[in-house]
Scaffold this active site. Structure first.
Site, PDB file in Angstrom:
ATOM      1  N   LYS A 168       0.826  -1.197   0.000  1.00  0.00           N
ATOM      2  CA  LYS A 168       0.000   0.000   0.000  1.00  0.00           C
ATOM      3  C   LYS A 168       0.866   1.256   0.000  1.00  0.00           C
ATOM      4  O   LYS A 168       0.620   2.194  -0.779  1.00  0.00           O
ATOM      5  CB  LYS A 168      -0.936   0.018   1.213  1.00  0.00           C
ATOM      6  CG  LYS A 168      -1.909   1.196   1.204  1.00  0.00           C
ATOM      7  CD  LYS A 168      -2.894   1.136   2.365  1.00  0.00           C
ATOM      8  CE  LYS A 168      -2.269   1.644   3.639  1.00  0.00           C
ATOM      9  NZ  LYS A 168      -3.263   1.815   4.722  1.00  0.00           N
ATOM     10  N   ASP A 186      -6.841   1.920   1.046  1.00  0.00           N
ATOM     11  CA  ASP A 186      -6.898   2.184   2.479  1.00  0.00           C
ATOM     12  C   ASP A 186      -8.317   1.902   2.964  1.00  0.00           C
ATOM     13  O   ASP A 186      -9.151   1.374   2.229  1.00  0.00           O
ATOM     14  CB  ASP A 186      -6.467   3.620   2.781  1.00  0.00           C
ATOM     15  CG  ASP A 186      -7.495   4.644   2.316  1.00  0.00           C
ATOM     16  OD1 ASP A 186      -8.399   4.288   1.528  1.00  0.00           O
ATOM     17  OD2 ASP A 186      -7.391   5.813   2.733  1.00  0.00           O
TER      18      ASP A 186
END
Length: 273
Positions: A168, A186
């Protein structure tokens, strides 16, 4: 007694474990391992929207924010990388407050390393998990200098070798620093993608793959930030603000409270920091 020979493709660790089993137990274990190894990859859930609807969703988001910005304050790729590492389990506003003075005196790996872990720790002590994060900031600075000449690498494969950097974080850096068409899933994107059925998935990897699959290529470079901002300020976790939503008429979320979209106008430029 049936043969207990194991299929040739069974991994060595499975073979070693099964070698200690006997009789029917060993046979069942071998069969289970075979099924796991042969199991097909799970198919991605389908989007609830037709291609034309997805095109219209992102057209409207692009009108609202032609050039959307991330909300972590930074001055270059290195400070962005550090800010994203620090943002885990912390708010962007909290990270910005902590890094304002830090980045003023250390905006390169060399300068950060010169500060040392203790000084970095004092600057970021208001952020959750600050002790471990300070260690990672120093360690990734060392690695950048040793392996990449003090320059933030431009590939996901290299980025994830840095301490404290996962997929991420790497995707955020690739998108925001280098303009790559990546999506860092997220909590906001995960919730939004599943709530409205745009790119559903049981895991962040599934949602990422689905977003990359269904969003038109010409919108992908900004998709990450459009979805985060929409999820953070409109399609909120506790109660979505449907009257403020420009895609309310297209939305297929069961929670939505109106079919009337908000006026489609360009929003004021974001203030970061």
């Amino acid at each position: 007694m049936p043969s207990l020979a194991l299929p040739s493709f069974i991994l060595p660790e499975y073979r070693g474990r099964m070698g200690k089993l006997k009789g029917k137990t060993a046979t069942k274990a071998a069969d289970a391992a075979t099924k796991r190894m042969k199991a097909p990859a799970r198919r991605l859930p389908r989007s609830r929207y037709a291609k034309a609807e997805i095109e219209e969703i992102f057209r409207r988001l692009s009108v609202q924010r032609p050039v959307p910005k991330g909300e972590l304050a930074h001055t270059n790729a290195f400070t962005l990388l550090v800010a994203v590492v620090l943002s885990a389990q912390a708010t962007d506003a909290g990270v910005n407050k902590a890094t304002r003075k830090l980045f003023a005196i250390a905006d390169t790996p060399e300068a950060m390393l010169a500060l040392g872990e203790e000084t970095v720790r004092e600057h970021i002590r208001t952020i959750g998990l600050y002790r471990n994060k300070a260690k990672n900031v120093i360690a990734l600075s060392e690695r950048l200098i040793a392996d990449f000449g003090g320059v933030v690498p431009r590939t996901r494969e290299d980025l994830v070798t840095l301490p404290g950097v996962g997929r991420k974080t790497a995707n955020v850096v690739l998108s925001m620093a280098f303009g790559e068409a990546t999506v860092a899933v997220d909590t906001h994107i995960f919730r939004l993608a599943n709530r409205i059925g745009l790119a559903p998935g049981k895991t962040v990897d599934e949602v990422e793959a689905n977003v990359m699959r269904v969003v038109p290529d010409h919108y992908l470079p900004h998709t990450h930030r459009w979805l985060i901002l929409h999820g953070r300020y409109v399609c909120k976790a506790r109660k979505p603000d449907c009257p403020a939503c420009v895609i309310a008429d297209l939305c297929k979320a069961k929670e939505k409270t109106t079919d009337v979209p908000a006026p489609l106008i360009e929003l004021p430029e974001q203030t970061i920091g």
